[in-house]
Design a protein around this motif. Structure first.
Motif, PDB file in Angstrom:
ATOM      1  N   UNK A 238       0.822  -1.207   0.000  1.00 45.11           N
ATOM      2  CA  UNK A 238       0.000   0.000   0.000  1.00 45.11           C
ATOM      3  C   UNK A 238       0.859   1.262   0.000  1.00 45.11           C
ATOM      4  N   UNK A 239       0.451   2.250  -0.790  1.00 48.76           N
ATOM      5  CA  UNK A 239       1.028   3.583  -0.686  1.00 48.76           C
ATOM      6  C   UNK A 239       0.405   4.299   0.508  1.00 48.76           C
ATOM      7  N   UNK A 240       1.177   5.156   1.151  1.00 49.72           N
ATOM      8  CA  UNK A 240       0.739   5.820   2.383  1.00 49.72           C
ATOM      9  C   UNK A 240      -0.139   7.031   2.066  1.00 49.72           C
ATOM     10  N   UNK A 241      -1.455   6.853   2.194  1.00 53.95           N
ATOM     11  CA  UNK A 241      -2.401   7.925   1.909  1.00 53.95           C
ATOM     12  C   UNK A 241      -2.540   8.920   3.053  1.00 53.95           C
ATOM     13  N   UNK A 242      -2.018   8.596   4.233  1.00 57.07           N
ATOM     14  CA  UNK A 242      -2.126   9.507   5.373  1.00 57.07           C
ATOM     15  C   UNK A 242      -1.322  10.781   5.157  1.00 57.07           C
ATOM     16  N   UNK A 243      -0.315  10.723   4.302  1.00 61.81           N
ATOM     17  CA  UNK A 243       0.596  11.855   4.140  1.00 61.81           C
ATOM     18  C   UNK A 243      -0.122  13.092   3.634  1.00 61.81           C
ATOM     19  N   UNK A 244      -0.823  12.975   2.515  1.00 61.36           N
ATOM     20  CA  UNK A 244      -1.483  14.162   1.964  1.00 61.36           C
ATOM     21  C   UNK A 244      -2.717  14.538   2.772  1.00 61.36           C
ATOM     22  N   UNK A 245      -3.342  13.561   3.428  1.00 57.28           N
ATOM     23  CA  UNK A 245      -4.475  13.876   4.297  1.00 57.28           C
ATOM     24  C   UNK A 245      -4.008  14.726   5.477  1.00 57.28           C
ATOM     25  N   UNK A 246      -2.916  14.334   6.109  1.00 54.56           N
ATOM     26  CA  UNK A 246      -2.389  15.107   7.239  1.00 54.56           C
ATOM     27  C   UNK A 246      -2.006  16.514   6.807  1.00 54.56           C
ATOM     28  N   UNK A 247      -1.360  16.614   5.648  1.00 58.42           N
ATOM     29  CA  UNK A 247      -0.923  17.924   5.172  1.00 58.42           C
ATOM     30  C   UNK A 247      -2.122  18.840   4.982  1.00 58.42           C
ATOM     31  N   UNK A 248      -3.172  18.331   4.350  1.00 51.73           N
ATOM     32  CA  UNK A 248      -4.348  19.157   4.078  1.00 51.73           C
ATOM     33  C   UNK A 248      -5.005  19.613   5.371  1.00 51.73           C
ATOM     34  N   UNK A 249      -5.183  18.706   6.319  1.00 51.20           N
ATOM     35  CA  UNK A 249      -5.878  19.073   7.545  1.00 51.20           C
ATOM     36  C   UNK A 249      -5.004  19.924   8.460  1.00 51.20           C
ATOM     37  N   UNK A 250      -3.686  19.781   8.349  1.00 54.44           N
ATOM     38  CA  UNK A 250      -2.802  20.638   9.135  1.00 54.44           C
ATOM     39  C   UNK A 250      -2.741  22.038   8.551  1.00 54.44           C
ATOM     40  N   UNK A 251      -2.898  22.150   7.235  1.00 57.11           N
ATOM     41  CA  UNK A 251      -2.778  23.448   6.576  1.00 57.11           C
ATOM     42  C   UNK A 251      -4.078  24.241   6.604  1.00 57.11           C
TER      43      UNK A 251
END
Length: 328
Positions: A238-251
């Motif tokens: 699996x590719x790690x989908x949490x990365x862009x989700x975290x970035x969006x919600x942190x930004x």
């Protein structure tokens, strides 16, 4: 219509051929080869759990989360979303394990961050092994245009004039950035801060640029991440989908209230631009493919996790049809 759909399809095991600026790559095959061989996680483009499940020919289990479980149980109908994918039911894979079904890390993210939703599990039994082929929504422009032209007569002359003016005004406003992008494609690099700032200004004028930005950002993060968490997911295919989700919600503070990615891109790019000198890490909730934080599911019954127990999904027969966009 069929030709347009064929153009929008992507074979995830083989590169496709489209005309692209020669300065970026001689062919799309060259770019695909670079991504697969020159990034830490590029091998997952071709060899991942999802494509292996498709070509196996065995039954597959898919997870969907919804806020409308009561309406679904009552109507026996499941309404697909009609957004940028034209018509789709958003799901994530479930992998069979001894304890039950383990969700893909994207599904685990949704279950953890949307506790008010109910999970539904679908069993899909293919007649034969399936080529891993999917829809590239960035190539659906012809279908969207055809739909608009088909129903254009429902608009009043004043509405048509207003729409034409909005489109032309948006293109004129985004023209400086489009020129910058073209110069970059021709080999004249723009400094990253200036490029991001101009992109941020252009997205509200041409929202499609927001989709492009999201795909570039998520692709880069998933393919280049070398964190222990990402390596754990890679071992599961699996590719790690949490990365862009975290970035969006942190930004973006109110990310969960925004309806589309393009609507959020200005805030995300602005935050990315202003936080280059910041060392604040993205929030982390590191799950493990074998740890207690993973939800476990039973086919047709229940998905549970240590902190939150979801209501049992409906087991009644369900039909699917298109309707207005849904929040889930």
């Amino acid at each position: 219509m069929r030709d347009e759909w064929e153009h929008a399809h992507t074979d995830y095991t083989m590169p496709v051929q489209r005309r692209i600026p020669a300065s970026l790559a001689e062919t799309e095959s060259d770019w695909r080869h670079y991504l697969e061989r020159s990034t830490p996680n590029g091998w997952l483009i071709r060899n991942n759990a999802m494509t292996e499940a498709l070509v196996s020919g065995r039954p597959m289990y898919l997870l969907h989360v919804t806020k409308g479980i009561d309406a679904i149980r009552t109507s026996r109908q499941l309404h697909v979303s009609t957004g940028c994918l034209v018509g789709a039911l958003y799901c994530s894979p479930l992998a069979s394990q001894h304890e039950g079904l383990r969700p893909h890390n994207l599904g685990a993210y949704l279950m953890r961050t949307k506790p008010s939703t109910t999970p539904m599990i679908f069993e899909v039994t293919p007649d034969a092994p399936i080529r891993p082929k999917g829809v590239d929504y960035l190539q659906l422009g012809a279908i969207h245009l055809r739909t608009y032209l088909r129903y254009q007569n429902f608009l009043t002359p004043a509405e048509n004039t207003q729409l034409d003016g909005a489109v032309l005004s948006g293109l004129r406003g985004a023209a400086p950035f489009l020129d910058v992008a073209l110069r970059n494609a021709a080999g004249h690099a723009t400094a990253a801060p200036a490029f991001i700032d101009q992109l941020s200004d252009a997205v509200p004028r041409v929202p499609f640029l927001g989709y492009l930005y999201f795909e570039v950002l998520s692709e880069y993060l998933m393919l280049h991440s070398a964190t222990p968490e990402t390596k754990t997911y890679a071992q599961a295919g699996e590719l790690n989908n949490w990365l862009y989700k975290r970035l969006a919600f942190a930004a973006v503070a109110d990310m969960d209230q925004r309806s589309t990615w393009p609507a959020s891109t200005r805030a995300i790019t602005g935050s990315s631009s202003s936080s280059r000198a910041s060392s604040r890490p993205l929030p982390r909730e590191p799950p493990s493919t074998s740890g207690d934080d993973w939800p476990t599911c039973s086919p047709g019954l229940r998905c549970t996790r240590r902190r939150t127990r979801h209501r049992s999904p409906s087991r009644a027969p369900i039909s699917a049809r298109s309707t207005e966009p849904r929040p889930d």
